[in-house]
Design a protein around this motif. Structure first.
Motif, PDB file in Angstrom:
ATOM      1  N   SER A  64      11.287  -3.067  -4.595  1.00 24.76           N
ATOM      2  CA  SER A  64       9.954  -3.650  -4.780  1.00 24.76           C
ATOM      3  C   SER A  64       8.979  -3.259  -3.681  1.00 24.76           C
ATOM      4  O   SER A  64       7.759  -3.406  -3.838  1.00 24.76           O
ATOM      5  CB  SER A  64      10.052  -5.176  -4.850  1.00 24.76           C
ATOM      6  OG  SER A  64      10.597  -5.706  -3.641  1.00 24.76           O
ATOM      7  N   LEU A  65       9.506  -2.742  -2.565  1.00 20.89           N
ATOM      8  CA  LEU A  65       8.644  -2.344  -1.446  1.00 20.89           C
ATOM      9  C   LEU A  65       8.298  -0.862  -1.453  1.00 20.89           C
ATOM     10  O   LEU A  65       7.494  -0.409  -0.642  1.00 20.89           O
ATOM     11  CB  LEU A  65       9.329  -2.689  -0.114  1.00 20.89           C
ATOM     12  CG  LEU A  65       9.536  -4.170   0.182  1.00 20.89           C
ATOM     13  CD1 LEU A  65      10.257  -4.338   1.516  1.00 20.89           C
ATOM     14  CD2 LEU A  65       8.193  -4.906   0.209  1.00 20.89           C
TER      15      LEU A  65
ATOM     16  N   ARG B 149       6.474   2.334  -2.685  1.00 16.62           N
ATOM     17  CA  ARG B 149       5.249   2.688  -3.387  1.00 16.62           C
ATOM     18  C   ARG B 149       5.147   4.204  -3.521  1.00 16.62           C
ATOM     19  O   ARG B 149       5.747   4.954  -2.747  1.00 16.62           O
ATOM     20  CB  ARG B 149       4.017   2.162  -2.631  1.00 16.62           C
ATOM     21  CG  ARG B 149       3.969   0.647  -2.522  1.00 16.62           C
ATOM     22  CD  ARG B 149       3.633   0.018  -3.869  1.00 16.62           C
ATOM     23  NE  ARG B 149       3.492  -1.421  -3.760  1.00 16.62           N
ATOM     24  CZ  ARG B 149       4.474  -2.290  -3.934  1.00 16.62           C
ATOM     25  NH1 ARG B 149       5.690  -1.860  -4.216  1.00 16.62           N
ATOM     26  NH2 ARG B 149       4.253  -3.582  -3.818  1.00 16.62           N
TER      27      ARG B 149
ATOM     28  N   GLU C 188       5.872  -0.189   1.526  1.00 14.16           N
ATOM     29  CA  GLU C 188       4.680  -1.028   1.493  1.00 14.16           C
ATOM     30  C   GLU C 188       4.638  -1.969   2.701  1.00 14.16           C
ATOM     31  O   GLU C 188       5.616  -2.623   3.049  1.00 14.16           O
ATOM     32  CB  GLU C 188       4.672  -1.863   0.208  1.00 14.16           C
ATOM     33  CG  GLU C 188       3.505  -2.827   0.087  1.00 14.16           C
ATOM     34  CD  GLU C 188       2.177  -2.123  -0.135  1.00 14.16           C
ATOM     35  OE1 GLU C 188       1.139  -2.785  -0.038  1.00 14.16           O
ATOM     36  OE2 GLU C 188       2.177  -0.910  -0.428  1.00 14.16           O
TER      37      GLU C 188
END
Length: 220
Positions: free
Chosen positions: A171-172, A174, A195
């Motif tokens: 999820s981090l 990018r 991120e």
């Protein structure tokens, strides 16, 4: 983060994959630079993928040359190039031999050996700026053309090795356009970063270089 980084070296099979798999998977890995002064360890936070002869942004887009020959070699080797007459940039070759793909190491956090990097990066106001950008990363780690072709999957005391580290949560991670790449390769979202990490460099779009005229002649 209480978890300790994994000190296991990445095997060659890690790099023997498509560049768009390898590049984001390098985030959070530990790059170890061994010099006569000691070791510097860096946690990778930003990278860019270059897909060789199918990628207009790659040095290998027009085929093999003396400069880019390492990119066509075995995966897991180091590709260093000199740019703008002043800076070195550090890449890791990936994909099967002959594919000419590689990952540019754009930024990272120096987690050990910062005392060695600081004298090389006197303009850095704080440690998070020591390797914030590809030229700064190479300078902080004392990277030069003499490292071109080195095997990063060999001896743990080799000039450069890559350890497993701690990959970030998916999820981090990018992605977006590569910094400074123009032409047909400009829109490729092949820059990957963690991120919110303060060591990630700011994105800059490609700016065409203007040629100056001197006495009616083009400058070199």
């Amino acid at each position: 983060m209480n978890e300790s980084p994994d000190r296991t070296p990445l095997p060659r099979s890690f790099f023997d994959r498509p560049v768009l798999e390898v590049a984001p998977d390098l985030l959070g890995r530990t790059l170890v630079r061994t010099t006569e002064e000691g070791r510097i360890e860096l946690r990778l936070t930003e990278v860019e993928a270059y897909a060789g002869e199918i990628d207009p942004g790659s040095h290998a887009f027009r085929g093999r040359t003396a400069r880019n020959a390492v990119m066509f070699g075995p995966p897991g080797h180091v590709y260093v190039y000199f740019t703008y007459g002043m800076w070195h940039c550090l890449n890791l070759v990936c994909g099967p031999e002959g594919s000419a793909s590689g990952v540019l190491l754009r930024a990272g956090e120096i987690v050990s050996g910062a005392e060695q990097a600081r004298p090389r990066r006197r303009s850095a106001r704080k440690d998070e700026e020591l390797a914030k950008g590809p030229a700064r990363l190479a300078t902080a780690l004392d990277v030069a053309l003499s490292l071109n072709g080195e095997d990063a999957c060999g001896d743990p005391d080799a000039p450069l090795t890559v350890l497993t580290g701690i990959p970030p949560a998916p999820s981090l991670v990018r992605s977006g356009p590569r910094t400074g790449v123009g032409g047909e390769g400009a829109p490729h979202p092949w820059r990957f970063w963690i991120e919110g990490d303060p060591t990630v460099s700011p994105y800059r779009a490609h700016t065409p270089r203007k040629r100056r005229l001197d006495s009616g002649r083009r400058s070199a």
